[in-house]
Design a protein around this motif. Structure first.
Motif, short mmCIF file in Angstrom:
data_model
loop_
_atom_site.label_atom_id
_atom_site.label_comp_id
_atom_site.label_asym_id
_atom_site.label_seq_id
_atom_site.Cartn_x
_atom_site.Cartn_y
_atom_site.Cartn_z
N PHE A 4 -58.10 20.96 -24.66
CA PHE A 4 -59.06 21.81 -25.35
C PHE A 4 -59.98 22.61 -24.43
CE2 PHE A 4 -58.12 17.96 -27.75
CZ PHE A 4 -57.42 18.53 -28.81
N GLU A 5 -60.18 22.13 -23.19
CA GLU A 5 -61.07 22.86 -22.30
C GLU A 5 -60.72 22.65 -20.84
OE1 GLU A 5 -65.05 21.54 -23.13
OE2 GLU A 5 -64.56 19.47 -22.73
N ARG A 6 -61.19 23.59 -20.03
CA ARG A 6 -60.98 23.56 -18.59
C ARG A 6 -62.38 23.69 -17.98
NH1 ARG A 6 -58.21 28.06 -14.79
NH2 ARG A 6 -59.93 29.25 -15.63
N GLU A 49 -58.34 27.12 -24.19
CA GLU A 49 -59.00 28.41 -24.32
C GLU A 49 -60.43 28.37 -23.80
OE1 GLU A 49 -58.63 30.09 -28.23
OE2 GLU A 49 -56.51 29.60 -28.33
N ARG A 50 -61.08 27.24 -23.91
CA ARG A 50 -62.49 27.12 -23.52
C ARG A 50 -62.60 26.77 -22.03
NH1 ARG A 50 -66.22 22.44 -24.81
NH2 ARG A 50 -68.17 23.20 -23.97
N THR A 51 -63.52 27.46 -21.35
CA THR A 51 -63.79 27.20 -19.94
C THR A 51 -65.28 26.94 -19.78
OG1 THR A 51 -61.98 28.64 -19.25
CG2 THR A 51 -63.65 28.18 -17.60
#
Length: 190
Positions: A84-86, A35-37
């Motif tokens: 958890f992140e991109r 969800e986090r970018t």
């Protein structure tokens, strides 16, 4: 445990090349939907050198680890993906450099072309990893699909090896190579 690089390509049989190509266990990036970018503050230079916040990453093991987390989207943006992140990563040209190649014959006598990347990964040219030619006839650029939209650019010596091989198997006016049952033209599209 120290990293032990794989043997030179020239010393490997086709079965060993295929085993090396299949041996790298990669995370299931296509199954992750973080969800986090954000921004990784990382860059891969055209020569394959990795940087973080302007400083060169000098540990090959870190580069190999990060390289397994790379994807590229349809707009050409490269990402480091975790569950958890991109995180966006700047890539000057291609994320990898193909530094060597070898040609072997499969059990039916068909050619298989193997490339070694600057991360010591081995990629077999074929339907899953096609070759793309860009640039012009005077200054072509060769790119090998690696995975998840990410490519490797063939360095000058590897490009030379590929052309030398092509000259032994095809006429100059139709310069091409075959690998794993697919034919790849070595001239940029007009």
């Amino acid at each position: 445990m120290p990293y032990v690089p794989p043997p030179e390509l020239a010393a490997l049989s086709l079965a060993e090349l295929a085993a090396e190509a299949a041996a790298r266990r990669l995370p299931p990036l296509d199954q992750w939907t973080p969800e986090r970018t954000g921004d990784s503050e990382m860059r891969i230079a055209a020569d394959g050198t990795w940087f973080h916040q302007g400083g060169r990453i000098t540990r090959p093991a870190m580069v190999r680890a990060f390289s397994g987390l790379l994807t590229r989207d349809g707009a050409g943006q490269h990402w480091l993906v975790t569950p958890f992140e991109r995180l966006a990563i700047a890539v000057d040209d291609a994320a990898f450099i193909a530094t060597d190649m070898e040609v072997r014959q499969d059990e039916q006598g068909r050619p298989v072309i193997a490339f070694r990347l600057n991360t010591d990964e081995i990629v077999l040219l074929g339907p899953d990893n096609p070759l793309r030619v860009a640039g012009s006839a005077d200054l072509p650029a060769f790119y090998l699909a690696v995975r998840h939209g990410v490519e490797a650019r063939l360095n000058r010596s590897t490009y030379g090896q590929l052309i030398d091989h092509a000259l032994t198997v095809s006429p100059v006016e139709a310069l091409a190579v075959e690998s794993m049952g697919r034919r790849f033209a070595l001239a940029p599209a007009a």
